[in-house]
Design a protein around this motif. Structure first.
Motif, PDB file in Angstrom:
ATOM      1  N   GLY A  47       7.332 -10.590  -6.220  1.00  0.00           N
ATOM      2  CA  GLY A  47       6.028 -10.569  -6.856  1.00  0.00           C
ATOM      3  C   GLY A  47       5.844  -9.426  -7.818  1.00  0.00           C
ATOM      4  N   ARG A  48       6.721  -8.444  -7.774  1.00  0.00           N
ATOM      5  CA  ARG A  48       6.611  -7.275  -8.637  1.00  0.00           C
ATOM      6  C   ARG A  48       7.790  -7.131  -9.584  1.00  0.00           C
ATOM      7  NH1 ARG A  48       6.876  -2.405  -6.614  1.00  0.00           N
ATOM      8  NH2 ARG A  48       8.084  -2.946  -4.753  1.00  0.00           N
ATOM      9  N   VAL A  49       8.853  -7.842  -9.315  1.00  0.00           N
ATOM     10  CA  VAL A  49      10.099  -7.678 -10.048  1.00  0.00           C
ATOM     11  C   VAL A  49      10.598  -9.013 -10.582  1.00  0.00           C
ATOM     12  CG1 VAL A  49      12.551  -7.169  -9.764  1.00  0.00           C
ATOM     13  CG2 VAL A  49      10.843  -5.579  -8.895  1.00  0.00           C
TER      14      VAL A  49
ATOM     15  N   GLN B 254       4.525   6.988 -12.919  1.00  0.00           N
ATOM     16  CA  GLN B 254       3.516   7.127 -11.883  1.00  0.00           C
ATOM     17  C   GLN B 254       3.362   5.820 -11.116  1.00  0.00           C
ATOM     18  OE1 GLN B 254      -0.023   8.394 -13.978  1.00  0.00           O
ATOM     19  NE2 GLN B 254       0.508  10.558 -13.769  1.00  0.00           N
ATOM     20  N   ALA B 255       2.905   5.924  -9.886  1.00  0.00           N
ATOM     21  CA  ALA B 255       2.660   4.733  -9.090  1.00  0.00           C
ATOM     22  C   ALA B 255       1.732   3.785  -9.836  1.00  0.00           C
ATOM     23  CB  ALA B 255       2.064   5.115  -7.738  1.00  0.00           C
ATOM     24  N   GLY B 256       2.085   2.512  -9.816  1.00  0.00           N
ATOM     25  CA  GLY B 256       1.305   1.507 -10.515  1.00  0.00           C
ATOM     26  C   GLY B 256       1.825   1.190 -11.898  1.00  0.00           C
ATOM     27  N   ASP B 257       2.693   2.030 -12.412  1.00  0.00           N
ATOM     28  CA  ASP B 257       3.261   1.807 -13.736  1.00  0.00           C
ATOM     29  C   ASP B 257       4.361   0.749 -13.695  1.00  0.00           C
ATOM     30  OD1 ASP B 257       1.582   3.691 -14.796  1.00  0.00           O
ATOM     31  OD2 ASP B 257       3.123   5.211 -15.115  1.00  0.00           O
TER      32      ASP B 257
ATOM     33  N   GLN C  74      18.494   6.548 -12.654  1.00  0.00           N
ATOM     34  CA  GLN C  74      17.490   7.062 -11.725  1.00  0.00           C
ATOM     35  C   GLN C  74      16.099   6.554 -12.069  1.00  0.00           C
ATOM     36  OE1 GLN C  74      17.850   9.382  -8.943  1.00  0.00           O
ATOM     37  NE2 GLN C  74      15.753   8.640  -8.598  1.00  0.00           N
ATOM     38  N   VAL C  75      15.411   6.048 -11.059  1.00  0.00           N
ATOM     39  CA  VAL C  75      14.012   5.667 -11.176  1.00  0.00           C
ATOM     40  C   VAL C  75      13.228   6.503 -10.177  1.00  0.00           C
ATOM     41  CG1 VAL C  75      12.296   3.853 -10.842  1.00  0.00           C
ATOM     42  CG2 VAL C  75      14.485   3.322 -11.944  1.00  0.00           C
ATOM     43  N   THR C  76      12.275   7.260 -10.675  1.00  0.00           N
ATOM     44  CA  THR C  76      11.449   8.101  -9.823  1.00  0.00           C
ATOM     45  C   THR C  76       9.985   7.728 -10.019  1.00  0.00           C
ATOM     46  OG1 THR C  76      13.019   9.942  -9.979  1.00  0.00           O
ATOM     47  CG2 THR C  76      10.798  10.448  -9.209  1.00  0.00           C
ATOM     48  N   VAL C  77       9.316   7.379  -8.928  1.00  0.00           N
ATOM     49  CA  VAL C  77       7.919   6.978  -8.973  1.00  0.00           C
ATOM     50  C   VAL C  77       7.098   8.015  -8.226  1.00  0.00           C
ATOM     51  CG1 VAL C  77       6.250   5.167  -8.503  1.00  0.00           C
ATOM     52  CG2 VAL C  77       8.630   4.569  -8.993  1.00  0.00           C
ATOM     53  N   SER C  78       6.231   8.693  -8.929  1.00  0.00           N
ATOM     54  CA  SER C  78       5.396   9.723  -8.329  1.00  0.00           C
ATOM     55  C   SER C  78       4.083   9.121  -7.846  1.00  0.00           C
ATOM     56  CB  SER C  78       5.122  10.844  -9.327  1.00  0.00           C
ATOM     57  OG  SER C  78       4.390  10.371 -10.446  1.00  0.00           O
TER      58      SER C  78
ATOM     59  N   MET D 250      10.136  -4.350 -13.717  1.00  0.00           N
ATOM     60  CA  MET D 250       9.444  -3.917 -12.522  1.00  0.00           C
ATOM     61  C   MET D 250       7.994  -3.574 -12.835  1.00  0.00           C
ATOM     62  SD  MET D 250      12.384  -1.588 -10.669  1.00  0.00           S
ATOM     63  CE  MET D 250      12.554  -0.450 -12.058  1.00  0.00           C
ATOM     64  N   LEU D 251       7.082  -4.107 -12.034  1.00  0.00           N
ATOM     65  CA  LEU D 251       5.657  -3.869 -12.182  1.00  0.00           C
ATOM     66  C   LEU D 251       5.105  -3.226 -10.913  1.00  0.00           C
ATOM     67  CD1 LEU D 251       4.593  -7.332 -13.676  1.00  0.00           C
ATOM     68  CD2 LEU D 251       5.265  -5.285 -14.943  1.00  0.00           C
ATOM     69  N   SER D 252       3.956  -2.600 -11.051  1.00  0.00           N
ATOM     70  CA  SER D 252       3.258  -2.013  -9.906  1.00  0.00           C
ATOM     71  C   SER D 252       4.193  -1.181  -9.039  1.00  0.00           C
ATOM     72  CB  SER D 252       2.603  -3.122  -9.077  1.00  0.00           C
ATOM     73  OG  SER D 252       1.691  -3.869  -9.849  1.00  0.00           O
ATOM     74  N   LEU D 253       4.884  -0.285  -9.659  1.00  0.00           N
ATOM     75  CA  LEU D 253       5.871   0.522  -8.952  1.00  0.00           C
ATOM     76  C   LEU D 253       5.224   1.396  -7.883  1.00  0.00           C
ATOM     77  CD1 LEU D 253       8.143   1.439 -11.950  1.00  0.00           C
ATOM     78  CD2 LEU D 253       8.875   0.239  -9.880  1.00  0.00           C
ATOM     79  N   LYS D 254       5.941   1.572  -6.791  1.00  0.00           N
ATOM     80  CA  LYS D 254       5.497   2.362  -5.666  1.00  0.00           C
ATOM     81  C   LYS D 254       6.449   3.528  -5.449  1.00  0.00           C
ATOM     82  CE  LYS D 254       3.949  -1.896  -3.370  1.00  0.00           C
ATOM     83  NZ  LYS D 254       4.097  -2.741  -2.154  1.00  0.00           N
ATOM     84  N   PRO D 255       5.981   4.596  -4.807  1.00  0.00           N
ATOM     85  CA  PRO D 255       6.871   5.733  -4.536  1.00  0.00           C
ATOM     86  C   PRO D 255       8.133   5.314  -3.784  1.00  0.00           C
ATOM     87  CG  PRO D 255       4.617   6.406  -4.190  1.00  0.00           C
ATOM     88  CD  PRO D 255       4.579   4.912  -4.433  1.00  0.00           C
ATOM     89  N   GLU D 256       8.033   4.319  -2.914  1.00  0.00           N
ATOM     90  CA  GLU D 256       9.191   3.862  -2.163  1.00  0.00           C
ATOM     91  C   GLU D 256      10.209   3.121  -3.020  1.00  0.00           C
ATOM     92  OE1 GLU D 256       5.643   1.398  -0.485  1.00  0.00           O
ATOM     93  OE2 GLU D 256       5.966   3.365  -1.404  1.00  0.00           O
ATOM     94  N   ASP D 257       9.879   2.864  -4.280  1.00  0.00           N
ATOM     95  CA  ASP D 257      10.837   2.275  -5.202  1.00  0.00           C
ATOM     96  C   ASP D 257      11.764   3.327  -5.793  1.00  0.00           C
ATOM     97  OD1 ASP D 257       9.891  -0.416  -4.998  1.00  0.00           O
ATOM     98  OD2 ASP D 257       8.251   0.067  -6.365  1.00  0.00           O
ATOM     99  N   THR D 258      11.488   4.581  -5.526  1.00  0.00           N
ATOM    100  CA  THR D 258      12.304   5.669  -6.045  1.00  0.00           C
ATOM    101  C   THR D 258      13.724   5.559  -5.512  1.00  0.00           C
ATOM    102  OG1 THR D 258      10.442   7.193  -6.285  1.00  0.00           O
ATOM    103  CG2 THR D 258      12.624   8.162  -6.104  1.00  0.00           C
TER     104      THR D 258
END
Length: 122
Positions: free
Chosen positions: A65-67, A13-16, A117-121, A82-90
């Protein structure tokens, strides 16, 4: 040749946070720089982060700052935290290695893994 195997991808999920690993085998003497790239559907493959054999790092502006990229030269592994993942990181994340420069007898080509595969919802 250098063979690469990525692992650690998944659905979050986003933020994970998520950590990826890449293990190199084969002609590991032919590894100099290591890095992570990603490719989203319909998009060009882009650089995420790189790290030299000496530990110097470089990050894409979108992930600074996140990676964090790191490597274990003794184990021929490279990691991406990777921290604070965003949907655009998918995207599919690929591991890459580059050979040493002149003075070595390695093929002058990069090696690529098959991707994870990395999927961020949202």
């Amino acid at each position: 040749q250098v063979r690469l195997a990525e692992s650690g991808g998944g659905l979050v999920q986003a933020g994970d946070s998520l950590s990826l690993s890449c293990a190199a085998s084969g002609d590991t003497i032919c590894i100099s720089d290591m890095g992570w790239y990603r490719q989203a559907p319909g998009k060009e493959r882009e650089l995420v982060a790189t790290i030299t054999s000496g530990g110097s790092t470089n990050y894409a502006d979108s992930v600074k700052g996140r990676v964090t990229i790191s490597r274990d030269n003794a184990k021929n592994k490279v990691f991406l935290q990777m921290l604070s993942l965003k949907p655009e990181d998918t995207a599919v994340y690929f591991c890459r290695t580059d050979p040493p420069g002149l003075g070595y007898v390695c093929p002058p080509f990069a090696s690529w893994g098959q991707g994870t595969q990395v999927t961020v919802s949202s």
